[in-house]
Design a protein around this motif. Structure first.
Motif, PDB file in Angstrom:
ATOM      1  N   ASP A 154       0.810  -1.215   0.000  1.00 16.04           N
ATOM      2  CA  ASP A 154       0.000   0.000   0.000  1.00 16.04           C
ATOM      3  C   ASP A 154       0.844   1.267   0.000  1.00 16.04           C
ATOM      4  O   ASP A 154       0.363   2.340  -0.376  1.00 16.04           O
ATOM      5  CB  ASP A 154      -0.929   0.014   1.217  1.00 16.04           C
ATOM      6  CG  ASP A 154      -2.061  -0.997   1.106  1.00 16.04           C
ATOM      7  OD1 ASP A 154      -2.165  -1.669   0.051  1.00 16.04           O
ATOM      8  OD2 ASP A 154      -2.831  -1.130   2.078  1.00 16.04           O
ATOM      9  N   LYS A 160      -0.146  -0.242  -9.620  1.00 15.34           N
ATOM     10  CA  LYS A 160      -1.378   0.433  -9.218  1.00 15.34           C
ATOM     11  C   LYS A 160      -2.015   1.159 -10.398  1.00 15.34           C
ATOM     12  O   LYS A 160      -1.397   1.371 -11.433  1.00 15.34           O
ATOM     13  CB  LYS A 160      -1.076   1.478  -8.126  1.00 15.34           C
ATOM     14  CG  LYS A 160      -0.276   0.984  -6.914  1.00 15.34           C
ATOM     15  CD  LYS A 160      -1.016  -0.035  -6.083  1.00 15.34           C
ATOM     16  CE  LYS A 160      -0.355  -0.277  -4.740  1.00 15.34           C
ATOM     17  NZ  LYS A 160       1.023  -0.812  -4.832  1.00 15.34           N
ATOM     18  N   ASN A 174     -10.818   9.188  -3.504  1.00 18.03           N
ATOM     19  CA  ASN A 174      -9.967   8.001  -3.586  1.00 18.03           C
ATOM     20  C   ASN A 174     -10.054   7.191  -2.296  1.00 18.03           C
ATOM     21  O   ASN A 174     -10.123   7.769  -1.195  1.00 18.03           O
ATOM     22  CB  ASN A 174      -8.508   8.394  -3.815  1.00 18.03           C
ATOM     23  CG  ASN A 174      -8.234   8.832  -5.237  1.00 18.03           C
ATOM     24  OD1 ASN A 174      -9.152   8.985  -6.037  1.00 18.03           O
ATOM     25  ND2 ASN A 174      -6.968   9.047  -5.552  1.00 18.03           N
ATOM     26  N   PRO A 175     -10.032   5.858  -2.387  1.00  9.24           N
ATOM     27  CA  PRO A 175     -10.070   5.037  -1.174  1.00  9.24           C
ATOM     28  C   PRO A 175      -8.944   5.406  -0.201  1.00  9.24           C
ATOM     29  O   PRO A 175      -7.772   5.500  -0.597  1.00  9.24           O
ATOM     30  CB  PRO A 175      -9.891   3.615  -1.712  1.00  9.24           C
ATOM     31  CG  PRO A 175     -10.417   3.674  -3.110  1.00  9.24           C
ATOM     32  CD  PRO A 175     -10.039   5.043  -3.601  1.00  9.24           C
ATOM     33  N   ASP A 176      -9.322   5.662   1.037  1.00  9.63           N
ATOM     34  CA  ASP A 176      -8.368   5.988   2.110  1.00  9.63           C
ATOM     35  C   ASP A 176      -7.514   7.207   1.802  1.00  9.63           C
ATOM     36  O   ASP A 176      -6.461   7.397   2.421  1.00  9.63           O
ATOM     37  CB  ASP A 176      -7.463   4.783   2.411  1.00  9.63           C
ATOM     38  CG  ASP A 176      -8.251   3.578   2.895  1.00  9.63           C
ATOM     39  OD1 ASP A 176      -9.160   3.760   3.723  1.00  9.63           O
ATOM     40  OD2 ASP A 176      -7.982   2.461   2.416  1.00  9.63           O
ATOM     41  N   GLY A 177      -7.935   8.036   0.865  1.00 14.03           N
ATOM     42  CA  GLY A 177      -7.215   9.260   0.564  1.00 14.03           C
ATOM     43  C   GLY A 177      -5.879   9.069  -0.127  1.00 14.03           C
ATOM     44  O   GLY A 177      -5.073   9.996  -0.203  1.00 14.03           O
ATOM     45  N   ARG A 178      -5.643   7.851  -0.650  1.00 13.26           N
ATOM     46  CA  ARG A 178      -4.378   7.579  -1.342  1.00 13.26           C
ATOM     47  C   ARG A 178      -4.426   8.125  -2.761  1.00 13.26           C
ATOM     48  O   ARG A 178      -5.484   8.443  -3.292  1.00 13.26           O
ATOM     49  CB  ARG A 178      -4.114   6.071  -1.382  1.00 13.26           C
ATOM     50  CG  ARG A 178      -3.991   5.405  -0.017  1.00 13.26           C
ATOM     51  CD  ARG A 178      -3.571   3.951  -0.216  1.00 13.26           C
ATOM     52  NE  ARG A 178      -3.362   3.257   1.055  1.00 13.26           N
ATOM     53  CZ  ARG A 178      -4.205   2.392   1.593  1.00 13.26           C
ATOM     54  NH1 ARG A 178      -5.350   2.117   0.968  1.00 13.26           N
ATOM     55  NH2 ARG A 178      -3.936   1.806   2.738  1.00 13.26           N
ATOM     56  N   GLY A 217     -10.813   0.606  -5.192  1.00 17.11           N
ATOM     57  CA  GLY A 217     -10.630  -0.164  -3.971  1.00 17.11           C
ATOM     58  C   GLY A 217     -10.375  -1.627  -4.189  1.00 17.11           C
ATOM     59  O   GLY A 217     -10.043  -2.349  -3.235  1.00 17.11           O
ATOM     60  N   ASN A 219      -8.614  -5.219  -5.539  1.00 15.49           N
ATOM     61  CA  ASN A 219      -7.283  -5.819  -5.626  1.00 15.49           C
ATOM     62  C   ASN A 219      -7.323  -6.803  -6.792  1.00 15.49           C
ATOM     63  O   ASN A 219      -8.101  -7.762  -6.785  1.00 15.49           O
ATOM     64  CB  ASN A 219      -6.969  -6.536  -4.310  1.00 15.49           C
ATOM     65  CG  ASN A 219      -5.573  -7.143  -4.274  1.00 15.49           C
ATOM     66  OD1 ASN A 219      -4.929  -7.319  -5.301  1.00 15.49           O
ATOM     67  ND2 ASN A 219      -5.117  -7.488  -3.078  1.00 15.49           N
TER      68      ASN A 219
END
Length: 332
Positions: A154, A160, A174-178, A217, A219
């Protein structure tokens, strides 16, 4: 709104002509409002403007380090151009892949600014495709930088799909602010939107290449999965090919089909899709006729521009290579 392809329809691709020839490893391609195009050359670090069947240099990108798969890669034109007179490039540097914003005015490049650094780089697996989404944010496909753990790490930008602002920050939502929205990719080189649905093509290792429907989000499994693997917590591709038949790079959407360029496979694949699903069998066109095919972009006239990649050190150049082909897609 996405377009819907009907599997019962017949689809036909035809090469309507050569737009321009005499290029050296063309990689990124983006259209300007005046219907001319900007094209990157991977090994020369040049950006060319193509108009009227001619290509002319508008500048070079600084800091490019070439390798077997690295160099000056993707290009995207700011959707606000010319009020926002910027183009964005993805390139390999001495220690990382980077995304830069460059002013393009009066027929020349100036004021190159790196907006995102630290994408893992190596001689191979650099990713490199850039694409603006309908939301106005910039998407980038990256590779694992020849280090498999990067794809599941991560804290790494390798393996990615990134979604960033034009300043290189994480885009809102964005997921989790990434800065990235999906992980578990090996080497993403194709990105295309059908409405709000993003599709991505990526290189497999030695067994399966993939076309994925992207869900933020999710994988996508690498390195545990290659191709359809049915692993818990990991998302399978919607289509897969033996690497000898594909080794995919650029993709585009046309009339409800994903059109995918194949390097080793030396052909175009056409896949009917709707709402993130494959709704028919992929079909192959132009197998072994034009050599390695790298990039597919929708042109303003409704055709597709397709670049060959026979001068990249892995092909067999023909007279006039590399070139941009004008391809039409019709259904009946």
């Amino acid at each position: 709104m996405s377009t819907v392809a009907t599997p019962a329809r017949d689809v036909t691709l035809a090469v309507a002509g050569t737009v321009v020839s005499g290029l050296q490893v063309p990689w990124g391609l983006g259209f300007l409002p005046d219907k001319s195009a900007l094209v990157t050359e991977r090994d020369s670090a040049r950006v060319l403007r193509v108009v009227g069947g001619r290509a002319s240099e508008v500048g070079k990108v600084d800091g490019v380090k070439t390798s077997s798969e690295g160099g000056l890669l993707g290009l995207a034109v700011d959707p606000g151009y010319p009020k926002r007179p910027y183009v964005y490039v993805y390139y390999s540097g001495s220690d990382a892949n980077r995304i830069a914003r460059i002013t393009y005015q009066d027929g020349k490049l100036s004021d190159q600014q790196v907006i995102l650094d630290g994408i893992p780089a190596a001689a191979i697996h650099n990713g490199g495709r850039l694409r603006f989404g309908p939301d106005g944010y910039l998407y980038a496909g990256t590779g694992d930088g020849a280090e498999r753990p990067n794809s599941q790490d991560d804290g790494s930008l390798g393996g990615k799909i990134l979604r960033i602002t034009t300043d290189g920050k994480a885009a809102p939502g964005n997921p989790d602010g990434r800065v990235w929205i999906t992980k578990g990719h090996r080497n993403v080189q194709g990105l295309a939107f059908d409405g709000s649905q993003l599709y991505a093509a990526e290189f497999g290792q030695s067994t399966w290449d993939e076309l994925n429907a992207i869900t933020p989000g999710a994988n996508y499994g690498w390195p545990a999965a290659e191709g359809i693997s049915h692993l818990d917590g990991m998302t399978d591709p919607i289509a897969q090919w033996k690497t000898a038949d594909a080794s995919p790079s650029g993709i585009a959407i046309s009339k409800g089909y994903v059109v995918m360029a194949a390097l080793r496979g030396q052909r175009l694949w056409v896949i009917p899709v709707a709402n993130g699903k494959r709704i028919g069998e992929p079909r192959s066109f132009f197998a072994n006729q034009y050599g390695r095919l790298r990039t597919v972009e929708p042109a303003p006239d409704g055709s597709l521009w397709v670049t060959t990649s026979n001068t990249d050190g892995r092909g067999q150049p023909r007279t006039g290579d590399d070139r941009i082909l004008r391809v039409t897609l019709s259904t009946s």
